[in-house]
Design a protein around this motif. Structure first.
Motif, PDB file in Angstrom:
ATOM      1  N   TYR A   1       0.834  -1.204   0.000  1.00 20.60           N
ATOM      2  CA  TYR A   1       0.000   0.000   0.000  1.00 20.60           C
ATOM      3  C   TYR A   1       0.872   1.259   0.000  1.00 20.60           C
ATOM      4  N   LEU A   2       1.895   1.268   0.860  1.00 15.42           N
ATOM      5  CA  LEU A   2       2.816   2.401   0.885  1.00 15.42           C
ATOM      6  C   LEU A   2       3.593   2.508  -0.422  1.00 15.42           C
TER       7      LEU A   2
ATOM      8  N   GLY B   1       1.363   3.623  -3.384  1.00 13.49           N
ATOM      9  CA  GLY B   1       1.013   5.032  -3.208  1.00 13.49           C
ATOM     10  C   GLY B   1       2.154   5.946  -3.621  1.00 13.49           C
TER      11      GLY B   1
ATOM     12  N   LYS C   1       2.709   5.650  -7.457  1.00 10.73           N
ATOM     13  CA  LYS C   1       1.641   6.341  -8.178  1.00 10.73           C
ATOM     14  C   LYS C   1       1.865   7.844  -8.159  1.00 10.73           C
ATOM     15  N   GLY C   2       2.222   8.375  -6.976  1.00 10.76           N
ATOM     16  CA  GLY C   2       2.486   9.805  -6.862  1.00 10.76           C
ATOM     17  C   GLY C   2       3.672  10.226  -7.718  1.00 10.76           C
TER      18      GLY C   2
ATOM     19  N   ARG D   1       1.770   6.252  10.936  1.00 10.51           N
ATOM     20  CA  ARG D   1       2.430   5.557   9.823  1.00 10.51           C
ATOM     21  C   ARG D   1       3.734   4.913  10.279  1.00 10.51           C
TER      22      ARG D   1
ATOM     23  N   ASP E   1      10.979   9.663  -3.558  1.00  8.80           N
ATOM     24  CA  ASP E   1       9.680   9.011  -3.375  1.00  8.80           C
ATOM     25  C   ASP E   1       9.612   7.714  -4.181  1.00  8.80           C
TER      26      ASP E   1
ATOM     27  N   GLY F   1       9.324   4.045  -2.709  1.00  9.06           N
ATOM     28  CA  GLY F   1       8.157   3.266  -3.120  1.00  9.06           C
ATOM     29  C   GLY F   1       8.559   1.916  -3.679  1.00  9.06           C
TER      30      GLY F   1
ATOM     31  N   THR G   1       7.619  -1.738  -2.139  1.00  5.54           N
ATOM     32  CA  THR G   1       6.954  -2.713  -3.004  1.00  5.54           C
ATOM     33  C   THR G   1       7.712  -4.033  -3.047  1.00  5.54           C
TER      34      THR G   1
END
Length: 219
Positions: A86-87, A90, A93-94, A125, A196, A200, A204
């Motif tokens: 999820y992290l 996210g 995607k950003g 978080r 980021d 990410g 993942t």
């Protein structure tokens, strides 16, 4: 080995583990570089309390019981792997949206209300990232069972918990501070989107690895 030697060894092993790249490290790097020192410190606080809870569960034998139940441990792995995914998704995607946008909007300063909200979100978080990490559960089972004997006094065990918590808070807070100095922030601003993306990707990969292990353990 006396209790003082045990505590010194425990602190040394734990500190080396803290400096190893992983989800906790990546979370601080990602958020301190983008949102600044205060957010990074609250994430550090959440991570340190997650570590404290792991240490308590290991000392009391709860983590060991979870690890010895294949189905229960697989569920912990699924929860932790899913959260890291999820992290990761996210952040990726950003990153994709920012890089594919023709007009990149510069980051705006947070208002006091948003800053207060970010404190709670940052702490939550950090705590969730650590406590849901099954690798942390296994690490603390190994650490406590190897270095902390059952015959150790309650005072010694209490000091061990304080050492684990304080070292974690100090290291991650220092990392957040170092990454959010004014000079470094100016240099990292243009690289924030790539940081980021890298974080990410780390989330993942680790999340997929944990989920794969959980599937294999149940098969």
């Amino acid at each position: 080995m006396n209790e003082f030697s045990i505590l010194i060894t425990l602190a040394t092993v734990h500190f080396i583990a803290l400096m190893s790249p992983g989800p906790d490290f990546a979370l601080v790097v990602q958020n301190a570089t983008r949102y600044g020192r205060q957010t990074g410190v609250y994430i550090a606080l959440g991570l340190s309390f997650g570590i404290l809870l792991h240490a308590i569960l290991s000392l009391t034998g709860v983590s060991y019981l979870v690890h010895q139940q294949p189905t229960l441990f697989a569920l912990v792995q699924i929860a932790g792997g899913s959260y890291l995914l999820y992290l990761g998704f996210g952040a990726l995607k950003g990153t994709w949206q920012t890089l594919s946008s023709k007009n990149v909007v510069s980051e705006q300063q947070s208002s006091p209300d948003l800053l207060l909200s970010n404190k709670r979100q940052a702490f939550s978080r950090g705590f969730a990232t650590n406590i849901l990490n099954p690798k942390a559960l296994v690490f603390f089972i190994s650490l406590m069972s190897t270095l902390v004997p059952a015959s150790m006094s309650l005072t010694g065990k209490g000091i061990a918990l304080v050492i684990l918590w304080s070292l974690s808070l100090a290291w991650f807070s220092f990392l957040a501070w170092a990454l959010s100095t004014e000079r470094l922030q100016a240099k990292l601003k243009s690289l924030a989107v790539y940081i980021d993306g890298l974080c990410g990707l780390i989330f993942t990969i680790i999340g997929v690895s944990i989920l794969w292990q959980s599937v294999m353990s149940l098969s």
